[in-house]
Design an enzyme around this catalytic site. Sequence first.
Site, PDB file in Angstrom:
ATOM      1  N   ARG A  44       5.896   8.441  -3.224  1.00 33.59           N
ATOM      2  CA  ARG A  44       4.958   7.321  -3.103  1.00 33.59           C
ATOM      3  C   ARG A  44       3.537   7.873  -3.129  1.00 33.59           C
ATOM      4  O   ARG A  44       3.176   8.692  -2.280  1.00 33.59           O
ATOM      5  CB  ARG A  44       5.218   6.556  -1.803  1.00 33.59           C
ATOM      6  CG  ARG A  44       4.202   5.463  -1.537  1.00 33.59           C
ATOM      7  CD  ARG A  44       4.569   4.643  -0.289  1.00 33.59           C
ATOM      8  NE  ARG A  44       3.585   3.608  -0.064  1.00 33.59           N
ATOM      9  CZ  ARG A  44       2.611   3.649   0.829  1.00 33.59           C
ATOM     10  NH1 ARG A  44       2.486   4.694   1.629  1.00 33.59           N
ATOM     11  NH2 ARG A  44       1.751   2.655   0.937  1.00 33.59           N
TER      12      ARG A  44
ATOM     13  N   HIS B  83      -4.890   1.806  -2.187  1.00 36.37           N
ATOM     14  CA  HIS B  83      -4.850   2.460  -0.880  1.00 36.37           C
ATOM     15  C   HIS B  83      -6.305   2.757  -0.488  1.00 36.37           C
ATOM     16  O   HIS B  83      -6.719   3.900  -0.355  1.00 36.37           O
ATOM     17  CB  HIS B  83      -3.993   3.723  -0.934  1.00 36.37           C
ATOM     18  CG  HIS B  83      -3.538   4.239   0.403  1.00 36.37           C
ATOM     19  ND1 HIS B  83      -2.212   4.493   0.693  1.00 36.37           N
ATOM     20  CD2 HIS B  83      -4.211   4.555   1.526  1.00 36.37           C
ATOM     21  CE1 HIS B  83      -2.106   4.952   1.941  1.00 36.37           C
ATOM     22  NE2 HIS B  83      -3.323   5.004   2.468  1.00 36.37           N
TER      23      HIS B  83
ATOM     24  N   GLU C 217      -1.433  -1.429   3.610  1.00 32.48           N
ATOM     25  CA  GLU C 217      -2.046  -1.776   4.891  1.00 32.48           C
ATOM     26  C   GLU C 217      -3.324  -2.606   4.780  1.00 32.48           C
ATOM     27  O   GLU C 217      -4.407  -2.157   5.161  1.00 32.48           O
ATOM     28  CB  GLU C 217      -2.338  -0.506   5.693  1.00 32.48           C
ATOM     29  CG  GLU C 217      -1.126   0.344   5.964  1.00 32.48           C
ATOM     30  CD  GLU C 217      -1.390   1.492   6.941  1.00 32.48           C
ATOM     31  OE1 GLU C 217      -2.564   1.738   7.263  1.00 32.48           O
ATOM     32  OE2 GLU C 217      -0.429   2.120   7.381  1.00 32.48           O
TER      33      GLU C 217
ATOM     34  N   ASN D  40       4.937   0.547   7.347  1.00 32.91           N
ATOM     35  CA  ASN D  40       4.373   1.794   7.860  1.00 32.91           C
ATOM     36  C   ASN D  40       4.391   1.709   9.375  1.00 32.91           C
ATOM     37  O   ASN D  40       3.837   0.781   9.959  1.00 32.91           O
ATOM     38  CB  ASN D  40       2.923   1.992   7.397  1.00 32.91           C
ATOM     39  CG  ASN D  40       2.828   2.279   5.906  1.00 32.91           C
ATOM     40  OD1 ASN D  40       3.845   2.383   5.223  1.00 32.91           O
ATOM     41  ND2 ASN D  40       1.615   2.411   5.420  1.00 32.91           N
TER      42      ASN D  40
ATOM     43  N   TYR E 175       3.884   3.994  13.000  1.00 36.26           N
ATOM     44  CA  TYR E 175       3.489   5.231  13.676  1.00 36.26           C
ATOM     45  C   TYR E 175       3.707   5.173  15.183  1.00 36.26           C
ATOM     46  O   TYR E 175       4.178   6.116  15.786  1.00 36.26           O
ATOM     47  CB  TYR E 175       2.015   5.555  13.390  1.00 36.26           C
ATOM     48  CG  TYR E 175       1.812   6.001  11.961  1.00 36.26           C
ATOM     49  CD1 TYR E 175       1.966   7.337  11.608  1.00 36.26           C
ATOM     50  CD2 TYR E 175       1.535   5.082  10.952  1.00 36.26           C
ATOM     51  CE1 TYR E 175       1.821   7.759  10.295  1.00 36.26           C
ATOM     52  CE2 TYR E 175       1.397   5.490   9.635  1.00 36.26           C
ATOM     53  CZ  TYR E 175       1.544   6.822   9.313  1.00 36.26           C
ATOM     54  OH  TYR E 175       1.432   7.238   8.019  1.00 36.26           O
TER      55      TYR E 175
ATOM     56  N   GLU F 209       5.833   4.657   5.220  1.00 40.14           N
ATOM     57  CA  GLU F 209       5.137   5.758   5.904  1.00 40.14           C
ATOM     58  C   GLU F 209       5.668   5.865   7.323  1.00 40.14           C
ATOM     59  O   GLU F 209       5.830   4.861   8.013  1.00 40.14           O
ATOM     60  CB  GLU F 209       3.621   5.524   6.027  1.00 40.14           C
ATOM     61  CG  GLU F 209       2.843   5.677   4.759  1.00 40.14           C
ATOM     62  CD  GLU F 209       1.337   5.454   4.970  1.00 40.14           C
ATOM     63  OE1 GLU F 209       0.831   5.698   6.088  1.00 40.14           O
ATOM     64  OE2 GLU F 209       0.690   5.019   4.004  1.00 40.14           O
TER      65      GLU F 209
END
Length: 440
Positions: free
Chosen positions: A75, A119, A164, A288, A290, A353
Amino acid sequence: MTTFAPGFLWGAATSSYQIEGAAAEDGRLPSIWDTFCATPGKVDNGDTGDVAADHYHRYREDVGLMAELGLGAYRFSIAWPRVQPLGSGAVNQRGLDFYRRLVDTLLEQDIQPWPTLYHWDLPQPLEDAGGWPERDTALRFAEYAAIVHEALADRVTHWTTLNEPWCSAFLGYATGRHAPGRQEPASAIRAAHHLLLGHGLAIAAMPEARVGITLNLTHVTPMSTAEEDVDAARRIDGMQNRIFLDPVLRAAYPQDVVEDLAPVTGFDHVQEGDLKTIAAPIDFLGVNYYSPMLVGHGTTSSPSAYVGSEHVRQHDGGRQRTSIGWEIDARGLLDLLLRLERDYPAIPLYITENGAAFDDEVHDTARVAYLDGHVRACAEAVSRGVPLKGYFAWSLLDNFEWSFGYAQRFGIVHVDYATQRRTLKDSARWYADVIRRGGL
Ligand code: GBH
């Protein structure tokens, strides 16, 4: 042993501005990130993406590393200011050629190219014309999407429109921590809408493409069962997750979010038909993840990223943190995936991600533990019926970590920026093993 279905896609991710460098080469012109980096005080240490990991010149070597790891997919993102340096009008063939070479090199190694169209590197002239708060930017994005699609459709099957949009809208236009660094809460809401509109218009501009969008989503928990803490969690879930998920997957903004935002905007920038455009069917949702969020009623630093919900405070969950300060909680990923399947059923999911910043150069035990825990959470989600189809580690390479510059390292491959030497970290070797065995 925990195994995944044979077709489960294992990949790694990067983005254009974070790794390419060659900022002024082959006709590329500045994006908002070049401008932001050149503004004193915006990025730690005055770092810029001018050279980054020099991937623009070293992509062959980097694809070689991917092959060595056994990646099924890569990606990456396409830099709009390479393809259409002014953000509209003339196409820069040399910019497109770079991505064609990259894609061909990937295909030679049997690695699926997974490009993201945006991005965060908006061509500066579009920001000069008002940026994402302006509706025209969405129309320009669809035009750019059509150009890239036309050039690569014979080689690329899976396309992601945006990475995002929460960050683009709320860090870009509310807190100003990201480019273009504006602090205008009402503009941030308009930006969010025009990003979503750009996503929908881009889908219409890419006939027969398999498309998705990548959102940074999180699991939000209230501090206590007190009504005001529960309300704080509802608000953050609204502004972080549902404000994007609902338009894309349900063709509507969440009613509670619209009410929370009433003092800021009457949503008069939303035109008839926009939500229908935004809710164009997608083939997958990129997630994504985290870190989770524990929140309660309180005050936050100002300006807040959570426009209209300023009386919310983030609390310490008491967990271990990565070097960038984010709490580690793989359970939050499992909870998030279960929630997505419950509230937005049947849409194929990919973790686009997931990863962690730690300083260890090569023996990155903490990163291995982080990835291992999160891949286990993915396995658990799959076993409980979540349609999770793949996982991309963030990131293939150490790279330019936005406002943190080069100080924060997310790579599973170490980059020595002085020499541009790449060295596999233990996490890369661990990941290669996972891929080879199809699980843990
Ligand atoms: C992603 O953004 C980006 O797509 C990628 O480019 C980037 O390099 C990568 O992640 C690593 O940062 O301070 O505890 O409240 C991540 C978006 C938004 C995730 C802010 C963490 C704050 C957590 N981030 N969020 S905390």
